[in-house]
Write an enzyme that holds these catalytic residues in place. Structure first.
Site, short mmCIF file in Angstrom:
data_model
loop_
_atom_site.label_atom_id
_atom_site.label_comp_id
_atom_site.label_asym_id
_atom_site.label_seq_id
_atom_site.Cartn_x
_atom_site.Cartn_y
_atom_site.Cartn_z
N TYR A 142 5.12 0.11 7.66
CA TYR A 142 5.34 -0.70 8.85
C TYR A 142 6.30 -0.04 9.84
O TYR A 142 6.29 -0.37 11.02
CB TYR A 142 5.90 -2.07 8.47
CG TYR A 142 4.88 -3.08 8.03
CD1 TYR A 142 4.04 -2.83 6.96
CD2 TYR A 142 4.77 -4.30 8.69
CE1 TYR A 142 3.11 -3.78 6.55
CE2 TYR A 142 3.85 -5.25 8.29
CZ TYR A 142 3.03 -4.99 7.22
OH TYR A 142 2.12 -5.92 6.83
N LYS A 192 2.26 2.33 -6.75
CA LYS A 192 1.05 3.14 -6.92
C LYS A 192 1.51 4.53 -7.34
O LYS A 192 1.23 5.54 -6.69
CB LYS A 192 0.24 3.15 -5.61
CG LYS A 192 -1.12 3.80 -5.70
CD LYS A 192 -2.14 3.00 -6.50
CE LYS A 192 -3.45 3.76 -6.61
NZ LYS A 192 -4.42 3.11 -7.53
N ASP A 224 -3.24 -1.98 -7.78
CA ASP A 224 -4.64 -2.43 -7.91
C ASP A 224 -4.81 -3.35 -9.12
O ASP A 224 -5.46 -4.39 -9.04
CB ASP A 224 -5.62 -1.24 -7.92
CG ASP A 224 -5.20 -0.10 -8.85
OD1 ASP A 224 -4.09 -0.16 -9.43
OD2 ASP A 224 -5.99 0.85 -9.00
N ASP A 248 2.64 -7.43 1.48
CA ASP A 248 1.90 -8.19 2.50
C ASP A 248 0.55 -8.62 1.91
O ASP A 248 0.15 -9.78 2.03
CB ASP A 248 1.69 -7.30 3.73
CG ASP A 248 0.89 -8.01 4.81
OD1 ASP A 248 1.20 -9.18 5.10
OD2 ASP A 248 -0.06 -7.41 5.35
N ASP A 252 -0.68 -12.68 0.28
CA ASP A 252 -1.80 -13.48 0.79
C ASP A 252 -2.74 -13.84 -0.36
O ASP A 252 -3.24 -14.97 -0.46
CB ASP A 252 -2.59 -12.72 1.86
CG ASP A 252 -2.16 -13.10 3.28
OD1 ASP A 252 -0.99 -13.47 3.45
OD2 ASP A 252 -2.99 -13.01 4.20
#
Ligand code: IPM
Ligand code: MG
Length: 356
Positions: A142, A192, A224, A248, A252
């Site tokens: 970001y 990751k 993942d 983020d 959700d």
């Protein structure tokens, strides 16, 4: 008695409608518990672009910096969505997070027993889910530099940069570790590390920091497989800490498994007590202005504000209990299903009625 100077940033879409209800709840809390809260309302996001040309006016920043806490509605909408636009509502949100040094975003994900049927996941998997996400909020993709778009021969190339320092990782892991110590003592660090160098540093620092409190069990999970585990075994998480972009996306996903996106709050915190509180849902332009948005996520965010910025735990719980009871007693805005939907202000009134 607490005196607090609170800034409201209603923003765009349904933001003003839901913030108005949360303000009433805060006013009621002040009255009932004998506190003095003063409110000032400022521009951010698309509303600020329309009024001033920029998504975060200086007056807004100054007011936030002089405040004890900030309550935000939502930013963004189709009106400002042109991908080639120079100013975007979201920039205002990112800039205020960074300017206030709010590096940790707490997103509690709980399943309300009365709302389980609204979840896309089977009830036996989600009953009792209680996860606290701690998302790194001021680093990573970001904010990384360089960020650019350029012509290379006949082609166009775009670059974003994923960068983290050990300092940025350490402070957010430390906050997550403390929070885990006060809960069920499991900290899942999501990365990751099989692919990304920044994730390998993340993992290394997580191990170092977790050694500061052996009472908390640290586990690592690749992002993942974490996404899968969230739908297959959401009950197996306690506190989850992760970098900005992964957080983020995962939050959700986590929100939707509760069946009540409109109910979930968040708190963005830094090293001081000043925080920024916002529901995790967006500006919902499709229903803006209709008076049907669910104000509970913002009201629950106001409860987090009372807890984290004003140190008013009893008051925070009173608000959470009032929301809980309203929902248990069948209060439903349209997003929560049911045949007799309440309007935004009726839902607010249902909470106020239980606050006394
Ligand atoms: C969130 C939102 C924001 C983010 C957007 C509006 C910039 O999706 O708070 O999760 O990506 O952080
Ligand atoms: Mg998001």
């Amino acid at each position: 008695m607490t005196t607090a100077n609170l800034v409201l940033l209603p923003g765009d879409g349904i933001g003003p409608e839901v913030v108005a209800e949360a303000q009433k709840v805060l006013e009621r809390v002040a009255k009932r518990f004998g506190h003095t809260f003063t409110f000032s309302t400022h521009l951010i996001g698309g509303a600020a672009i329309d009024a001033t040309g920029g998504s975060l006016p200086r007056t807004t920043v100054d007011a936030c910096q002089a405040s004890d806490a900030v309550l935000l509605g939502a930013v963004g909408g189709p009106k400002w969505d042109d991908p080639r636009a120079k100013v975007r509502p979201e920039q205002g949100l990112l800039a205020i997070r960074q300017t206030l040094g709010l590096y940790a975003n707490l997103r509690p994900v709980r399943v309300h027993p009365a709302l389980m049927a609204a979840s896309p996941i089977k009830e036996d998997r989600i009953a009792g889910v209680d996860i606290l996400f701690v998302r790194e909020l001021t680093g990573g993709l970001y904010f990384g530099e360089p960020r650019l778009r350029e012509k290379v021969g006949d082609h166009t190339r775009a670059v974003d940069t994923l960068v983290y320092t050990d300092v940025e990782i350490r402070r957010v892991i430390r906050m997550a570790l403390k929070l885990a110590a006060g809960r069920r003592k499991l900290l899942t660090s999501v990365d990751k590390a099989n692919v990304l160098e920044s994730s390998r540093l993340w993992r290394e620092v997580a191990v170092q920091v977790a050694a500061e409190d052996p009472s908390v069990r640290l586990e690592h999970q690749l992002v993942d497989s974490c996404a899968m585990r969230l739908v297959t075994a959401p009950k197996s998480f306690d506190v989850v800490v992760t970098e900005n972009m992964f957080g983020d996306i995962l939050t959700d996903e986590a929100a939707v498994i509760t069946g009540s996106l409109g109910l979930l709050p968040s708190a963005s915190l830094g090293d001081g007590t000043r925080g920024l509180y916002e529901p995790i849902h967006g500006s919902a332009p499709d229903i803006a202005g209709k008076g049907i948005a669910n104000p509970l996520g913002t009201i629950m965010s106001a409860a987090m504000l009372l807890r984290h910025s004003l140190d008013l735990e009893v008051e925070a719980r009173a608000v959470e209990l009032a929301v809980d009871e309203a929902v248990s007693n069948g209060a439903r805005t349209a997003d929560l299903g049911g045949d007799k939907s309440l309007s935004t202000s009726e839902m607010g009134a249902a909470v106020l009625a239980r606050l006394g």
